[in-house]
Design a protein around this motif. Structure first.
Motif, PDB file in Angstrom:
ATOM      1  N   LEU A 189      -0.816  -7.959  -7.849  1.00 12.97           N
ATOM      2  CA  LEU A 189      -1.195  -7.890  -6.506  1.00 12.97           C
ATOM      3  C   LEU A 189      -2.438  -7.210  -5.785  1.00 12.97           C
ATOM      4  CD1 LEU A 189       0.927  -9.591  -3.379  1.00 12.97           C
ATOM      5  CD2 LEU A 189      -0.273 -10.499  -4.994  1.00 12.97           C
TER       6      LEU A 189
ATOM      7  N   LEU B 164      -3.143  -8.095   1.439  1.00 14.66           N
ATOM      8  CA  LEU B 164      -2.378  -8.594   0.926  1.00 14.66           C
ATOM      9  C   LEU B 164      -0.680  -7.917   1.209  1.00 14.66           C
ATOM     10  CD1 LEU B 164      -4.066 -11.345  -1.313  1.00 14.66           C
ATOM     11  CD2 LEU B 164      -2.952 -11.402   0.632  1.00 14.66           C
TER      12      LEU B 164
ATOM     13  N   THR C 128       1.401  -6.261   3.464  1.00 13.96           N
ATOM     14  CA  THR C 128       2.080  -7.513   4.304  1.00 13.96           C
ATOM     15  C   THR C 128       3.746  -7.741   2.839  1.00 13.96           C
ATOM     16  OG1 THR C 128       0.042  -8.521   4.675  1.00 13.96           O
ATOM     17  CG2 THR C 128       2.136 -10.383   4.163  1.00 13.96           C
ATOM     18  N   ALA C 129       2.736  -7.682   1.981  1.00  8.24           N
ATOM     19  CA  ALA C 129       4.502  -8.337   0.547  1.00  8.24           C
ATOM     20  C   ALA C 129       4.926  -7.024   0.136  1.00  8.24           C
ATOM     21  CB  ALA C 129       3.184  -8.176  -0.844  1.00  8.24           C
TER      22      ALA C 129
ATOM     23  N   VAL D 254       5.081  -6.472  -8.494  1.00  4.26           N
ATOM     24  CA  VAL D 254       4.537  -7.715  -8.108  1.00  4.26           C
ATOM     25  C   VAL D 254       3.334  -7.145  -7.836  1.00  4.26           C
ATOM     26  CG1 VAL D 254       4.467  -9.863  -6.549  1.00  4.26           C
ATOM     27  CG2 VAL D 254       6.099  -9.254  -8.541  1.00  4.26           C
TER      28      VAL D 254
ATOM     29  N   ALA E 131      11.890  -5.701   3.703  1.00  2.00           N
ATOM     30  CA  ALA E 131      13.025  -6.695   4.607  1.00  2.00           C
ATOM     31  C   ALA E 131      13.896  -7.232   4.113  1.00  2.00           C
ATOM     32  CB  ALA E 131      12.206  -7.171   5.277  1.00  2.00           C
TER      33      ALA E 131
ATOM     34  N   PRO F  14      -7.143  -7.639  -1.486  1.00  5.30           N
ATOM     35  CA  PRO F  14      -5.800  -7.133  -2.102  1.00  5.30           C
ATOM     36  C   PRO F  14      -4.803  -6.244  -1.610  1.00  5.30           C
ATOM     37  CG  PRO F  14      -7.397  -7.543  -3.548  1.00  5.30           C
ATOM     38  CD  PRO F  14      -8.032  -7.813  -2.208  1.00  5.30           C
TER      39      PRO F  14
ATOM     40  N   ILE G 283       7.072  -7.093   3.216  1.00  4.45           N
ATOM     41  CA  ILE G 283       8.248  -8.545   3.223  1.00  4.45           C
ATOM     42  C   ILE G 283       9.744  -7.675   2.520  1.00  4.45           C
ATOM     43  CG2 ILE G 283       8.726 -11.173   3.103  1.00  4.45           C
ATOM     44  CD1 ILE G 283       6.001 -11.263   3.888  1.00  4.45           C
TER      45      ILE G 283
END
Lengths: 107, 503
Positions: free
Chosen positions: A43, A72, A75-76, A39, A82, A69, A79
């Motif tokens: 992205l 983005l 950030t992805a 993913v 985590a 992107p 996350i």
């Protein structure tokens, strides 16, 4: 380059889906990690692939790399990191509480 | 720019951080801080309600970067309505947790506040990627909450919940990435404009992304066939968490309403009404399956969880009618079903604590302490949940059926909603008579000492009173939600509010 990247994303996704459908928690976690790699690459590639282009407006540039992107995907990644850490701890807890590592708690 | 819009995010974030930093302090102090913070959130939601009730849409540009370049928060009628429901529900779930459930594990109050941060953010954001981020915030907090207290069954159900939601997040990112790849924006208002002008060659990709997004939201909302995680997760978590999670499925419903009225709504040109062929049949089947599950449940918690599935079915049936009356009915039914489900979860816990070893399972047991009082409350909760007159569930169903009159599928909607109600009534009548009438004699054993009943019933009665208030003030509430529905069907108002200066 596009074909290679598409192939890699597809391969990662296929491996991820296969592993995520396994019955033990460790392959499931690995599978989810593979899917999240796929993913992230997907992205990243949504800003179109380009080499050596500046992301910031300048006088000399005649083309740009899309910086959104990249933000983005950063950030992805954070996350996803985590979430992976959490699901590993949870899988260990399930292993301890249920006595085995099957996702349904059976042998 | 009105800074009130961001207050519902800052308040739980700051309180959550303070609660983590002061984790060694007395639990009573934490309870006080947490309750005060939730009361303040109710106050904020009421203030915002007063501001937007005239039809205004408040836009907050984070860092003063205006949309579509910066991230915007948008407080319109729907967002503020959801904020108010969340804050009210949170108060009663928290009051119940403060009876002692919050000390079964660490960080309950901090996780609770961060959960509220995620919920409020998901309702307020006007940016699709930001919606993803807030989904992750609320999910990460919910992973902690759903496991609160531990135990074998809870860990197993929690593992399924976490893995499914991680897969859902991956799909969300793929959908968001595709939309960005096609349209070059993630601001919802800007997306709405660009989707309406989709060039022919991009239409397939745009539709695929839109439908993938629908699958993600359907997973969160527990829409058939993606509802299987819900009964186990809700039946095995602690009662206050299950009560708070009554709003979690509604986040999925909210996202469906928002995205498919604004971005892929009637004005979306070639991609208009994208999910219309899917939503209504799936929603009605969800309603039926939820009621069947309630009939087959082996315990009261499981039954309540299946009733949550059924309520999602009713809600999305109303929205799937795709007319103003239907959306208004959905917006009336939404708080009602949230409060009723939460009340049922809390009441189930109160009763299960009085049945000793048997707990909430449908097996005969000695009569429970305070049976008349609990039975009376159970009766009211059931009337609310399955929508019998005279309470608000009935009004919601009536609005739904009235909205379906002009629809082509009116026969299906009537048949399924009414037979679903009948099945719910049979299921709840069976469990009620088993819990309160088919009791075993006590025998030699002494009746277990019943815990004090008044403090645990305060939140239950509070939630039931909200349901009754929704009945008494059904007229004004219906007028208010009708105005919200009108606003939702005018996406140009939302787009103008966000992008006004760039149009």
């Amino acid at each position: 380059m596009e074909a290679l990247l598409a192939f890699v994303i597809g391969l990662l996704t296929a491996c991820g889906v296969y592993l995520a459908l396994r019955g033990r928690t460790f392959p499931v976690v690995l599978g989810l990690t593979f899917i999240s790699y796929a993913v992230n690459l997907f992205l990243f590639s949504m800003g179109r692939l380009s080499i050596g282009q500046p992301p910031v407006i300048s006088v000399s540039a005649n083309a740009y790399a899309d910086p959104v992107p990249q933000a983005l995907v950063l950030t992805a990644i954070v996350i996803g990191f985590a979430m992976t850490a959490f699901v590993i701890v949870l899988a260990l807890k399930a292993r301890a509480d249920l006595g085995n590592d099957h996702v349904d708690g059976q042998n | 720019m009105n800074h009130l819009v961001i207050a519902p995010l800052l308040l739980p974030l700051l309180v959550g951080i303070v609660l983590i930093l002061t984790q060694r302090m007395d639990i009573r102090l934490h309870r006080l801080l947490s309750v005060v913070a939730v009361l303040a959130q109710i106050g904020l939601a009421l203030l915002l309600t007063r501001v937007v009730s005239g039809g205004d849409i408040l836009v907050y540009n984070l860092g003063n970067w205006s949309g579509p370049f910066g991230i915007v928060l948008v407080a319109d009628g729907l967002a503020v309505w959801m904020l108010l429901i969340t804050a009210l529900l949170a108060l009663f779930a928290l009051l119940y947790a403060c009876q002692g459930g919050d000390v079964n594990g660490r960080h309950f109050h901090a996780l609770f506040q961060l959960q509220l941060l995620g919920l409020n953010g998901a309702f307020l954001t006007g940016d699709l990627f930001n919606l993803f981020v807030f989904f992750e915030v609320l999910l990460l907090a919910s992973y902690g909450l759903i496991l609160h207290g531990g135990g074998r069954a809870r860990v197993r159900a929690g593992l399924h919940y976490v893995v499914l939601n991680l897969a859902g997040s991956a799909l969300f990112l793929i959908a968001v990435g595709t939309l960005y790849g096609v349209f070059g924006t993630l601001n919802m208002a800007d997306l709405a404009l660009k989707v309406a002008a989709t060039p022919e060659q991009d239409l397939g990709l745009a539709k695929a992304a839109g439908l993938l997004l629908f699958a993600v939201f359907a997973l969160k909302a527990a829409l058939l066939p993606l509802y299987l995680w819900l009964p186990a997760a809700y039946a095995h978590t602690s009662a206050p968490v299950a009560a708070l999670f009554a709003i979690m499925t509604k986040v999925g419903v909210y996202s469906i309403i928002r995205v498919y009225s604004l971005i892929f709504g009637a004005d979306a040109g070639p991609a208009a009404n994208l999910i219309e062929p899917w939503l209504l049949p799936l929603a009605m089947m969800t309603l039926l399956v939820g009621m069947l599950g309630a009939l087959a449940a082996t315990g009261l918690r499981q039954q309540a969880a299946y009733l949550v599935v059924a309520s999602v079915g009713s809600l999305l049936t109303a929205f799937g009618l795709n007319n103003p009356e239907g959306i208004a009915a959905a917006l009336y039914y939404l708080p009602h079903s949230t409060f009723a489900a939460a009340a049922l979860f809390l009441l189930t816990d109160v009763m299960a604590n009085r049945r000793g070893e048997v707990g909430d399972r449908f097996e005969p047991a000695p009569a429970i302490a305070h049976a008349p009082l609990l039975g009376g409350l159970f009766f009211v909760a059931v009337l609310l949940t399955i929508g019998l007159p005279p309470l608000s569930g009935f009004i919601g169903k009536f609005l739904l059926l009235r909205a379906s009159m002009e629809h082509v599928a009116v026969v299906w909607v009537m048949a399924i909603v009414l037979s679903g109600g009948l099945m719910g009534m049979i299921a709840m009548a069976r469990s009620g008579s088993l819990l309160f009438f088919r009791t075993l004699p006590l025998g030699g054993a002494a009746r277990p000492v019943a815990p004090a009943v008044v403090p645990v019933l305060v939140p239950v009665v509070g939630l039931l009173m909200l349901g009754i208030a929704m009945t008494l003030f059904a007229g004004p509430i219906h007028l208010y939600v009708s105005a919200i529905a009108e606003q939702l069907l005018r996406p140009d108002l939302y787009i103008y509010a966000v992008l006004g200066e760039h149009l």
